[in-house]
Design a protein around this motif. Structure first.
Motif, PDB file in Angstrom:
ATOM      1  N   VAL A  50       0.833  -1.199   0.000  1.00 48.15           N
ATOM      2  CA  VAL A  50       0.000   0.000   0.000  1.00 48.15           C
ATOM      3  C   VAL A  50       0.869   1.252   0.000  1.00 48.15           C
ATOM      4  N   VAL A  51       1.951   1.236   0.756  1.00 54.51           N
ATOM      5  CA  VAL A  51       2.809   2.407   0.890  1.00 54.51           C
ATOM      6  C   VAL A  51       3.881   2.364  -0.192  1.00 54.51           C
ATOM      7  N   HIS A  52       3.917   3.384  -1.056  1.00 51.41           N
ATOM      8  CA  HIS A  52       4.879   3.420  -2.149  1.00 51.41           C
ATOM      9  C   HIS A  52       6.013   4.369  -1.800  1.00 51.41           C
ATOM     10  N   ASN A  53       7.042   3.872  -1.144  1.00 48.73           N
ATOM     11  CA  ASN A  53       8.213   4.698  -0.896  1.00 48.73           C
ATOM     12  C   ASN A  53       9.467   3.839  -0.973  1.00 48.73           C
ATOM     13  N   VAL A  54      10.604   4.501  -0.978  1.00 52.17           N
ATOM     14  CA  VAL A  54      11.857   3.793  -1.212  1.00 52.17           C
ATOM     15  C   VAL A  54      12.156   2.795  -0.109  1.00 52.17           C
ATOM     16  N   LEU A 104      30.845   4.523  -1.223  1.00 55.33           N
ATOM     17  CA  LEU A 104      30.174   4.788   0.042  1.00 55.33           C
ATOM     18  C   LEU A 104      29.590   6.205   0.061  1.00 55.33           C
ATOM     19  N   GLY A 105      30.309   7.138  -0.548  1.00 54.20           N
ATOM     20  CA  GLY A 105      29.774   8.489  -0.667  1.00 54.20           C
ATOM     21  C   GLY A 105      28.540   8.533  -1.550  1.00 54.20           C
ATOM     22  N   LEU A 106      28.575   7.781  -2.653  1.00 56.94           N
ATOM     23  CA  LEU A 106      27.417   7.693  -3.545  1.00 56.94           C
ATOM     24  C   LEU A 106      26.220   7.101  -2.817  1.00 56.94           C
ATOM     25  N   LYS A 107      26.467   6.056  -2.056  1.00 57.85           N
ATOM     26  CA  LYS A 107      25.369   5.430  -1.312  1.00 57.85           C
ATOM     27  C   LYS A 107      24.761   6.405  -0.311  1.00 57.85           C
ATOM     28  N   ALA A 108      25.611   7.132   0.381  1.00 56.48           N
ATOM     29  CA  ALA A 108      25.115   8.119   1.358  1.00 56.48           C
ATOM     30  C   ALA A 108      24.278   9.196   0.673  1.00 56.48           C
ATOM     31  N   ASP A 109      24.739   9.668  -0.480  1.00 59.10           N
ATOM     32  CA  ASP A 109      23.996  10.696  -1.217  1.00 59.10           C
ATOM     33  C   ASP A 109      22.665  10.156  -1.744  1.00 59.10           C
ATOM     34  N   LEU A 110      22.674   8.915  -2.201  1.00 63.11           N
ATOM     35  CA  LEU A 110      21.427   8.308  -2.680  1.00 63.11           C
ATOM     36  C   LEU A 110      20.430   8.122  -1.537  1.00 63.11           C
ATOM     37  N   LEU A 111      20.947   7.870  -0.349  1.00 65.33           N
ATOM     38  CA  LEU A 111      20.059   7.761   0.807  1.00 65.33           C
ATOM     39  C   LEU A 111      19.345   9.081   1.075  1.00 65.33           C
ATOM     40  N   VAL A 112      20.048  10.181   0.867  1.00 63.50           N
ATOM     41  CA  VAL A 112      19.426  11.500   1.032  1.00 63.50           C
ATOM     42  C   VAL A 112      18.304  11.678   0.012  1.00 63.50           C
ATOM     43  N   VAL A 113      18.566  11.291  -1.240  1.00 64.64           N
ATOM     44  CA  VAL A 113      17.538  11.380  -2.277  1.00 64.64           C
ATOM     45  C   VAL A 113      16.344  10.511  -1.923  1.00 64.64           C
ATOM     46  N   ASP A 115      15.330   9.679   1.011  1.00 62.27           N
ATOM     47  CA  ASP A 115      14.582  10.342   2.085  1.00 62.27           C
ATOM     48  C   ASP A 115      13.660  11.420   1.516  1.00 62.27           C
ATOM     49  N   GLU A 116      14.181  12.178   0.547  1.00 64.36           N
ATOM     50  CA  GLU A 116      13.374  13.225  -0.078  1.00 64.36           C
ATOM     51  C   GLU A 116      12.189  12.619  -0.820  1.00 64.36           C
ATOM     52  N   LEU A 117      12.426  11.517  -1.503  1.00 62.19           N
ATOM     53  CA  LEU A 117      11.347  10.857  -2.242  1.00 62.19           C
ATOM     54  C   LEU A 117      10.301  10.302  -1.284  1.00 62.19           C
ATOM     55  N   ASN A 118      10.748   9.762  -0.177  1.00 66.92           N
ATOM     56  CA  ASN A 118       9.807   9.266   0.827  1.00 66.92           C
ATOM     57  C   ASN A 118       8.926  10.391   1.359  1.00 66.92           C
ATOM     58  N   THR A 119       9.534  11.548   1.580  1.00 63.78           N
ATOM     59  CA  THR A 119       8.766  12.700   2.056  1.00 63.78           C
ATOM     60  C   THR A 119       7.682  13.083   1.053  1.00 63.78           C
ATOM     61  N   LEU A 120       8.030  13.047  -0.232  1.00 63.63           N
ATOM     62  CA  LEU A 120       7.053  13.363  -1.275  1.00 63.63           C
ATOM     63  C   LEU A 120       5.935  12.334  -1.319  1.00 63.63           C
ATOM     64  N   ALA A 121       6.282  11.087  -1.016  1.00 63.90           N
ATOM     65  CA  ALA A 121       5.333   9.999  -1.217  1.00 63.90           C
ATOM     66  C   ALA A 121       4.374   9.796  -0.055  1.00 63.90           C
ATOM     67  N   ILE A 122       4.665  10.370   1.094  1.00 62.28           N
ATOM     68  CA  ILE A 122       3.842  10.116   2.276  1.00 62.28           C
ATOM     69  C   ILE A 122       2.394  10.518   2.020  1.00 62.28           C
ATOM     70  N   SER A 190      12.117   2.189  -9.067  1.00 64.46           N
ATOM     71  CA  SER A 190      10.856   1.475  -8.912  1.00 64.46           C
ATOM     72  C   SER A 190       9.823   2.330  -8.214  1.00 64.46           C
ATOM     73  N   CYS A 191      10.267   3.039  -7.173  1.00 63.95           N
ATOM     74  CA  CYS A 191       9.356   3.907  -6.435  1.00 63.95           C
ATOM     75  C   CYS A 191       8.832   5.031  -7.325  1.00 63.95           C
ATOM     76  N   VAL A 192       9.712   5.640  -8.106  1.00 58.55           N
ATOM     77  CA  VAL A 192       9.290   6.718  -9.015  1.00 58.55           C
ATOM     78  C   VAL A 192       8.251   6.213 -10.001  1.00 58.55           C
ATOM     79  N   LEU A 193       8.498   5.039 -10.574  1.00 53.44           N
ATOM     80  CA  LEU A 193       7.581   4.513 -11.582  1.00 53.44           C
ATOM     81  C   LEU A 193       6.252   4.067 -10.976  1.00 53.44           C
TER      82      LEU A 193
END
Length: 260
Positions: A50-54, A104-113, A115-122, A190-193
């Motif tokens: 039901v919940v569509h977030n990352v 590891l830096g890329l992973k950390a930055d993607l985690l920030v993205v 989080d932003e996507l989750n905020t949009l999806a709530i 997947s979440c975006v789509l």
């Protein structure tokens, strides 16, 4: 629900414990008209929710791997992740980053993205297309940055390439970090789509393709850079291949099958 960092520590260890790769079912397609059913495919691959977030996407991918995997101690992976802050904090800006620091830096930055996507999806079934475009642009920019950083170290000795906090990491450690990055990129897409309206696919599809193109180049660069990496990585790729097949990103799938 577990934190993203906990999820990815589990993901990295679970992926490394697996030994089967999912087959590719024929040639895929990437035309806009054939992306209409991607959300349904993602539901089939990842499971309906039901919940569509990352976080849900990632947790579902990981759940498919953790069941029956016989996970052991996670402290080895935790030590690798915790080394990132120290490595970035003490790094000489004039010296190119090592591969572990880049990933590891890329992973950390993607985690920030994420989080932003989750905020949009709530609390939303469909998110404004412009916001999703921003998310995809950011993911592509991060991948481009990582690619540029990797290109700077292609001629370095392998022990320098694999160094983190004064320690030369094993190939299996790089596998775990790379799998975490792939999991997060796949989960975000997947979440975006899932969130985008059907009529907006014509806008989003080229951006997804752009992310795929850069991801392919980054993967090829890394796999060619580290001897033995693909051999160690391939047996663990079944769930990731299934995910990218579902997303119809055939170029990524081909690379994950060793065609590069």
């Amino acid at each position: 629900m577990p934190s993203f960092r906990s999820i990815f520590l589990v993901a990295a260890t679970a992926f490394a414990a697996l030994s089967s790769a999912a087959p590719v079912a024929g040639e895929g397609v990437t035309q806009v008209a054939q992306l209409v059913g991607v959300a349904d495919v993602a539901n089939d691959v990842l499971g309906k929710t039901v919940v569509h977030n990352v976080e849900v996407e990632v947790a579902t991918i990981v759940k498919r791997q953790v069941v029956g995997s016989g996970l052991g101690d996670l402290t080895h992976d935790i030590s690798i992740t915790d080394g990132l802050a120290h490595a970035l904090g003490r790094r000489d800006a004039s010296v190119p980053k090592s591969l572990p620091v880049i990933l590891l830096g890329l992973k950390a930055d993607l985690l920030v993205v994420s989080d932003e996507l989750n905020t949009l999806a709530i609390g939303k079934v469909v998110v404004d297309t412009a916001l999703l475009v921003t998310v995809l642009d950011k993911v592509q920019s991060l991948l481009c940055g990582a690619l540029d950083a990797v290109k700077l170290i292609v001629n370095n000795p392998i022990d320098v390439v694999l160094t983190l906090e004064g320690k030369v990491l094993a190939v299996v450690d790089i596998c775990a970090i790379l799998l975490a990055v792939l999991t997060l990129v796949g989960a975000i897409l997947s979440c975006v789509l899932r969130l985008v309206a059907s009529l907006s696919l014509v806008v989003v599809a080229p951006l997804v393709a752009g992310v795929s193109t850069v991801l392919c180049e980054l993967l090829v660069c890394i796999l060619k850079l580290v001897p033995g990496l693909f051999v160690a990585l391939h047996p663990t790729l079944g769930p990731i291949i299934t995910l990218f097949v579902g997303l119809k990103l055939d170029a990524v799938v081909e690379i994950l099958h060793g065609k590069f």
